[in-house]
Design a protein around this motif. Structure first.
Motif, PDB file in Angstrom:
ATOM      1  N   HIS A  30       0.610  -1.144   0.062  1.00 31.73           N
ATOM      2  CA  HIS A  30       0.101  -0.383  -0.363  1.00 31.73           C
ATOM      3  C   HIS A  30       1.387   0.897   0.165  1.00 31.73           C
ATOM      4  N   HIS A  33       2.338   1.663  -3.371  1.00 29.62           N
ATOM      5  CA  HIS A  33       1.521   2.543  -4.277  1.00 29.62           C
ATOM      6  C   HIS A  33       0.934   4.072  -3.983  1.00 29.62           C
ATOM      7  N   ARG A  34       1.148   4.000  -3.060  1.00 28.99           N
ATOM      8  CA  ARG A  34       0.461   5.483  -2.062  1.00 28.99           C
ATOM      9  C   ARG A  34       1.691   6.298  -1.919  1.00 28.99           C
ATOM     10  N   ARG A 192      -4.371  -0.334   5.198  1.00 29.38           N
ATOM     11  CA  ARG A 192      -4.603   1.303   4.585  1.00 29.38           C
ATOM     12  C   ARG A 192      -4.576   2.054   5.794  1.00 29.38           C
ATOM     13  N   ASP A 194      -2.271   6.532   6.792  1.00 30.17           N
ATOM     14  CA  ASP A 194      -2.076   7.383   4.869  1.00 30.17           C
ATOM     15  C   ASP A 194      -0.459   6.870   5.275  1.00 30.17           C
ATOM     16  N   CYS A 201       5.324  13.197   2.653  1.00 33.54           N
ATOM     17  CA  CYS A 201       5.595  12.638   1.125  1.00 33.54           C
ATOM     18  C   CYS A 201       6.276  13.744   0.156  1.00 33.54           C
ATOM     19  N   GLU A 229      -8.758   0.145  -3.288  1.00 33.36           N
ATOM     20  CA  GLU A 229      -8.479   0.864  -3.393  1.00 33.36           C
ATOM     21  C   GLU A 229      -8.648   1.807  -5.088  1.00 33.36           C
ATOM     22  N   ALA A 233     -10.168   5.825  -3.486  1.00 35.53           N
ATOM     23  CA  ALA A 233      -8.144   6.389  -3.271  1.00 35.53           C
ATOM     24  C   ALA A 233      -8.001   7.452  -2.482  1.00 35.53           C
ATOM     25  N   LEU A 236      -8.607   8.423   1.485  1.00 30.90           N
ATOM     26  CA  LEU A 236      -8.265   7.727   3.143  1.00 30.90           C
ATOM     27  C   LEU A 236      -8.013   8.673   3.400  1.00 30.90           C
TER      28      LEU A 236
END
Length: 360
Positions: A30, A33-34, A192, A194, A201, A229, A233, A236
């Motif tokens: 996860h 991907h994020r 999932r 943050d 990020c 997801e 998306a 989140l």
């Protein structure tokens, strides 16, 4: 008083632990991907270390793979060997922003933390321990592995995963909260959470020469999870609250430490920069807090810009107005520094030679 000399930017190393089947790999996938544009170096017991761009999810593996073989990382290597693996991932040319070590399901988190604190690599810094718990199997796991209580007491952030499968998730959440030592406890499904809870990020940007992650399709990242997801998306952040605090007036270090030492359990993440005014006129202090884990990083003020304290607080069930009021009460325009005012802050500045104890 003497102030710490500025240090080069270090890559935070986060330990991701939890018993077999708790969902560590799903959580790591996860994050991959994020990651919000950040590059993650993943050091994983079962299949080595991979540098991956957030936008790259298929293709061939590159030279950034480090094979560890089978077995528990805490048993298979010592601190000097771990430094060799970290050396590969901390290579400046790779542009990695954060390293995540996914421990074996039977690893001892305390040993991994000790190895990282003993690391002599100047390019990395310990970034906290994340423990993943399977909510549906927690009672049985705890009965079979009573050491889980000790692991939870060490954690900086606990992810109570698979809540959708637990018949009494609220009871499990409450029980876990009684077993932690000021750690943040985050509920989750499908791993999932943050990514901002763990690292800053970077803004998404186009990358050249993206690396990939073949093994991504060989793990337990289920198609149902991928579908969910994709559909949700944008949701989140829905379960979390955030507060942005900006002050042109410097903060008093004693008052700020009083605030940080008493932060509520629902406050998962604090990040940003602090101006301590006359207590250190040369440096601003980057602050990184995950659950109970706290670290300050002094760095020179950028040339030509204004001097501001800028903080972002992320949590669940937090009273943003009350937190903002407490931060405002930390402001001070006193022209002179308290001789011992920075002592509390400097406890959380890790010098290169520091081998210090786990922060409390």
């Amino acid at each position: 008083m003497s102030q710490p000399s500025p240090k080069p930017q270090q890559i935070p190393v986060v330990v991701l632990a939890g018993f077999l089947g708790s969902g560590k790999t799903t959580l790591l996938n996860h994050l991959l991907h994020r990651s919000g544009g950040s590059r993650i170096g993943a050091l994983v017991n079962d299949f080595g270390a991979i540098e991956i761009d957030a936008m790259a999810v298929a293709g061939a593996l590159g030279d950034s793979t480090v094979s560890l073989g089978n077995g528990c990382l805490c048993c298979a290597v010592d601190a000097s060997e771990l430094d060799q693996y970290l050396e590969r991932l901390a290579e400046p040319g790779l542009g990695i922003d954060v390293i995540v070590i996914e421990a074996s399901g039977l690893a001892e988190p305390q040993e991994l933390v000790r190895m990282l604190l003993a690391s002599e690599h100047p390019g990395v810094v310990y970034g906290g321990l994340v423990e993943v718990v399977d909510a549906a199997e927690f009672d049985d796991t705890r009965a079979r592995h009573p050491e889980i209580d000790r692991h939870l007491a060490l954690a900086d952030l606990v992810v109570v995963n698979k809540l959708d499968r637990a018949a009494d998730g609220e009871r499990v959440l409450g029980l876990v909260r009684t077993l932690v030592d000021r750690a943040a406890v985050v509920p989750a499904t499908y791993g999932r959470i943050d990514p901002e809870f763990l690292f800053d990020c970077r803004p998404s940007e186009e990358r050249i020469g993206q690396l990939s992650f073949d093994d991504l399709h060989e793990t337990d990242f289920h198609e149902a999870d991928l579908h969910e997801e994709g559909d949700h998306a944008g949701h989140l952040h829905a379960a979390y609250d955030s507060l942005s605090f900006v002050s042109p007036v410097p903060l008093d270090p004693r008052r700020l430490m009083t605030f940080l030492d008493s932060r509520p359990e629902g406050l998962y993440r604090i990040k940003g920069y602090v101006d301590f005014g006359p207590h250190d006129v040369r440096n601003r202090y980057a602050v990184h807090a995950v659950g109970r884990f706290l670290r300050f990083y002094p760095e020179p003020w950028p040339a030509g810009g204004g001097r501001l304290t800028q903080l972002v607080l992320i949590g669940s069930g937090i009273d943003a107005a009350a937190l903002e009021k407490e931060l405002e009460a930390s402001r001070s325009d006193a022209p002179h520094a308290d001789e011992h005012g920075m002592w509390g802050v400097l406890r959380y500045v890790r010098e290169p030679e520091e081998q210090g104890a786990y922060p409390v």
